[in-house]
Design a protein around this motif. Structure first.
Motif, mmCIF file in Angstrom:
data_model
loop_
_atom_site.group_PDB
_atom_site.id
_atom_site.type_symbol
_atom_site.label_atom_id
_atom_site.label_comp_id
_atom_site.label_asym_id
_atom_site.label_seq_id
_atom_site.Cartn_x
_atom_site.Cartn_y
_atom_site.Cartn_z
ATOM 1 N N HIS A 29 98.996 43.178 -15.436
ATOM 2 C CA HIS A 29 98.713 42.706 -16.793
ATOM 3 C C HIS A 29 98.421 43.921 -17.675
ATOM 4 C CE1 HIS A 29 98.217 38.891 -14.752
ATOM 5 N NE2 HIS A 29 98.158 38.281 -15.931
ATOM 6 N N VAL A 30 98.841 43.841 -18.933
ATOM 7 C CA VAL A 30 98.564 44.895 -19.905
ATOM 8 C C VAL A 30 98.035 44.251 -21.175
ATOM 9 C CG1 VAL A 30 99.551 46.717 -21.358
ATOM 10 C CG2 VAL A 30 100.346 46.439 -19.002
ATOM 11 N N VAL A 31 96.920 44.753 -21.641
ATOM 12 C CA VAL A 31 96.335 44.324 -22.906
ATOM 13 C C VAL A 31 96.773 45.321 -23.973
ATOM 14 C CG1 VAL A 31 94.183 44.017 -24.188
ATOM 15 C CG2 VAL A 31 94.361 43.215 -21.817
ATOM 16 N N TRP A 32 97.296 44.798 -25.073
ATOM 17 C CA TRP A 32 97.742 45.635 -26.193
ATOM 18 C C TRP A 32 96.994 45.163 -27.420
ATOM 19 C CZ3 TRP A 32 103.665 46.162 -27.569
ATOM 20 C CH2 TRP A 32 103.832 47.077 -28.601
ATOM 21 N N ILE A 33 96.115 46.031 -27.933
ATOM 22 C CA ILE A 33 95.296 45.720 -29.105
ATOM 23 C C ILE A 33 95.689 46.666 -30.234
ATOM 24 C CG2 ILE A 33 92.943 45.719 -30.055
ATOM 25 C CD1 ILE A 33 91.952 44.999 -27.227
ATOM 26 N N GLY A 34 95.866 46.109 -31.418
ATOM 27 C CA GLY A 34 96.132 46.898 -32.613
ATOM 28 C C GLY A 34 95.038 46.682 -33.633
ATOM 29 N N LEU A 35 94.447 47.777 -34.101
ATOM 30 C CA LEU A 35 93.361 47.717 -35.084
ATOM 31 C C LEU A 35 93.749 48.508 -36.328
ATOM 32 C CD1 LEU A 35 90.338 48.485 -32.700
ATOM 33 C CD2 LEU A 35 91.308 46.243 -33.291
ATOM 34 N N LEU A 36 93.287 48.039 -37.466
ATOM 35 C CA LEU A 36 93.504 48.736 -38.729
ATOM 36 C C LEU A 36 92.160 49.005 -39.384
ATOM 37 C CD1 LEU A 36 95.333 49.828 -40.979
ATOM 38 C CD2 LEU A 36 95.408 47.493 -41.917
ATOM 39 N N TYR A 96 95.610 48.782 -20.260
ATOM 40 C CA TYR A 96 95.364 48.575 -21.691
ATOM 41 C C TYR A 96 95.881 49.722 -22.544
ATOM 42 C CZ TYR A 96 91.528 51.930 -21.402
ATOM 43 O OH TYR A 96 90.790 53.078 -21.215
ATOM 44 N N ILE A 97 96.141 49.389 -23.802
ATOM 45 C CA ILE A 97 96.386 50.370 -24.852
ATOM 46 C C ILE A 97 95.805 49.789 -26.136
ATOM 47 C CG2 ILE A 97 98.726 49.509 -25.288
ATOM 48 C CD1 ILE A 97 99.371 52.543 -26.023
ATOM 49 N N VAL A 98 95.090 50.635 -26.872
ATOM 50 C CA VAL A 98 94.489 50.235 -28.144
ATOM 51 C C VAL A 98 94.923 51.243 -29.193
ATOM 52 C CG1 VAL A 98 92.325 49.852 -29.407
ATOM 53 C CG2 VAL A 98 92.462 49.290 -26.952
ATOM 54 N N SER A 99 95.524 50.752 -30.273
ATOM 55 C CA SER A 99 95.870 51.633 -31.385
ATOM 56 C C SER A 99 94.916 51.356 -32.540
ATOM 57 C CB SER A 99 97.326 51.426 -31.828
ATOM 58 O OG SER A 99 97.518 50.135 -32.345
ATOM 59 N N HIS A 140 112.082 43.622 -19.903
ATOM 60 C CA HIS A 140 112.293 44.556 -18.789
ATOM 61 C C HIS A 140 111.654 45.918 -19.108
ATOM 62 C CE1 HIS A 140 114.141 46.515 -15.380
ATOM 63 N NE2 HIS A 140 114.609 47.451 -16.195
ATOM 64 N N SER A 141 111.828 46.382 -20.341
ATOM 65 C CA SER A 141 111.233 47.652 -20.754
ATOM 66 C C SER A 141 109.723 47.528 -20.919
ATOM 67 C CB SER A 141 111.859 48.142 -22.056
ATOM 68 O OG SER A 141 113.221 48.432 -21.863
ATOM 69 N N LEU A 142 109.290 46.478 -21.575
ATOM 70 C CA LEU A 142 107.863 46.284 -21.820
ATOM 71 C C LEU A 142 107.091 46.108 -20.514
ATOM 72 C CD1 LEU A 142 105.911 46.182 -24.176
ATOM 73 C CD2 LEU A 142 106.322 43.734 -24.345
ATOM 74 N N ALA A 143 107.753 45.613 -19.478
ATOM 75 C CA ALA A 143 107.110 45.416 -18.174
ATOM 76 C C ALA A 143 106.705 46.737 -17.517
ATOM 77 C CB ALA A 143 108.040 44.636 -17.241
ATOM 78 N N LYS A 144 107.159 47.857 -18.061
ATOM 79 C CA LYS A 144 106.786 49.163 -17.498
ATOM 80 C C LYS A 144 105.324 49.497 -17.771
ATOM 81 C CE LYS A 144 111.528 50.723 -17.785
ATOM 82 N NZ LYS A 144 112.494 51.534 -18.509
ATOM 83 N N GLY A 145 104.682 48.735 -18.648
ATOM 84 C CA GLY A 145 103.242 48.854 -18.822
ATOM 85 C C GLY A 145 102.777 49.693 -19.991
ATOM 86 N N ASP A 167 102.036 52.779 -20.316
ATOM 87 C CA ASP A 167 102.709 54.053 -20.568
ATOM 88 C C ASP A 167 103.917 53.841 -21.477
ATOM 89 O OD1 ASP A 167 100.868 55.163 -18.855
ATOM 90 O OD2 ASP A 167 102.251 55.306 -17.173
ATOM 91 N N PHE A 168 104.653 52.758 -21.239
ATOM 92 C CA PHE A 168 105.819 52.482 -22.072
ATOM 93 C C PHE A 168 105.393 52.093 -23.479
ATOM 94 C CE2 PHE A 168 109.052 49.935 -24.036
ATOM 95 C CZ PHE A 168 110.158 50.761 -23.892
ATOM 96 N N VAL A 169 104.322 51.328 -23.612
ATOM 97 C CA VAL A 169 103.845 50.958 -24.947
ATOM 98 C C VAL A 169 103.460 52.212 -25.720
ATOM 99 C CG1 VAL A 169 102.129 49.648 -26.249
ATOM 100 C CG2 VAL A 169 103.124 48.665 -24.174
ATOM 101 N N LEU A 170 102.793 53.153 -25.064
ATOM 102 C CA LEU A 170 102.448 54.417 -25.709
ATOM 103 C C LEU A 170 103.708 55.119 -26.204
ATOM 104 C CD1 LEU A 170 100.550 56.751 -26.477
ATOM 105 C CD2 LEU A 170 100.795 57.580 -24.117
ATOM 106 N N TYR A 171 104.704 55.205 -25.352
ATOM 107 C CA TYR A 171 105.983 55.811 -25.740
ATOM 108 C C TYR A 171 106.574 55.082 -26.950
ATOM 109 C CZ TYR A 171 111.054 56.186 -25.740
ATOM 110 O OH TYR A 171 112.356 56.308 -26.126
ATOM 111 N N ALA A 172 106.578 53.763 -26.923
ATOM 112 C CA ALA A 172 107.175 52.978 -28.006
ATOM 113 C C ALA A 172 106.455 53.227 -29.332
ATOM 114 C CB ALA A 172 107.156 51.494 -27.653
ATOM 115 N N ILE A 173 105.140 53.324 -29.300
ATOM 116 C CA ILE A 173 104.373 53.571 -30.522
ATOM 117 C C ILE A 173 104.655 54.968 -31.062
ATOM 118 C CG2 ILE A 173 102.048 53.940 -31.451
ATOM 119 C CD1 ILE A 173 101.153 51.591 -29.671
ATOM 120 N N LEU A 174 104.614 55.948 -30.180
ATOM 121 C CA LEU A 174 104.835 57.334 -30.636
ATOM 122 C C LEU A 174 106.262 57.537 -31.083
ATOM 123 C CD1 LEU A 174 102.746 59.320 -28.015
ATOM 124 C CD2 LEU A 174 102.169 58.817 -30.394
#
Length: 158
Positions: free
Chosen positions: A46-53, A120-123, A144-149, A151-158
């Protein structure tokens, strides 16, 4: 799946929370309150993805409690105008990235602070920065890509 909840439209952002979701196998299974994020992140696959502004201190402290984030990283995330950097605190990373956005024909700068750890990843966005909602929407169509966890979310954001 026993932990699957019906996805309902997310309420409008309040007090800095843009998104707070949990994913498994690359698919969003629930929008969750901050207070449940730590428990979800501990579940295998499981991966938690939180976005804050521009969150206030109270919200940052709530996130800190869920992931046991380092005090210095929280202090940095609370105060924009940090230099770009990557810091490691135990098994977690804290990253500060500069952002740029074209507003009224002028390039304006902001920054994104990222907390990344197991599950987890929090932006945290400060100042001018295009929303990461488009990133989230795009990759949700590619489980399929997002399932990489995280690390992949970090890559996608950057």
């Amino acid at each position: 799946m026993e932990n699957v909840r019906n996805l309902t439209p997310a309420p409008p952002p309040t007090s800095g929370i843009i998104a707070s979701s949990v994913y498994t196998a690359g698919r969003r299974i629930a929008d969750i309150p901050i207070e449940e994020a730590g428990d979800w992140a501990k579940k295998p696959d499981h991966v938690v993805w939180i976005g804050l502004l521009e969150p206030d201190r109270n919200l940052l402290l709530r996130v800190q409690a869920q992931f046991h984030l380092h005090d210095l990283a929280i202090e940095d995330a609370e105060h924009p105008h940090q230099r770009p950097k990557i810091e490691q605190y135990g098994d977690a990373l804290f990253i500060v990235a500069r952002t740029a956005q074209l507003i009224d024909g002028r390039v304006t700068f902001g920054e994104t602070h990222l907390f990344v750890g197991a599950g987890y990843i929090v932006s945290v966005r400060h100042g001018p920065s295009t929303s990461y909602a488009a990133v989230r929407q795009h990759w949700e169509t590619c489980p399929h890509s997002l399932a990489k966890g995280e690390d992949f979310v970090l890559y996608a954001i950057l």
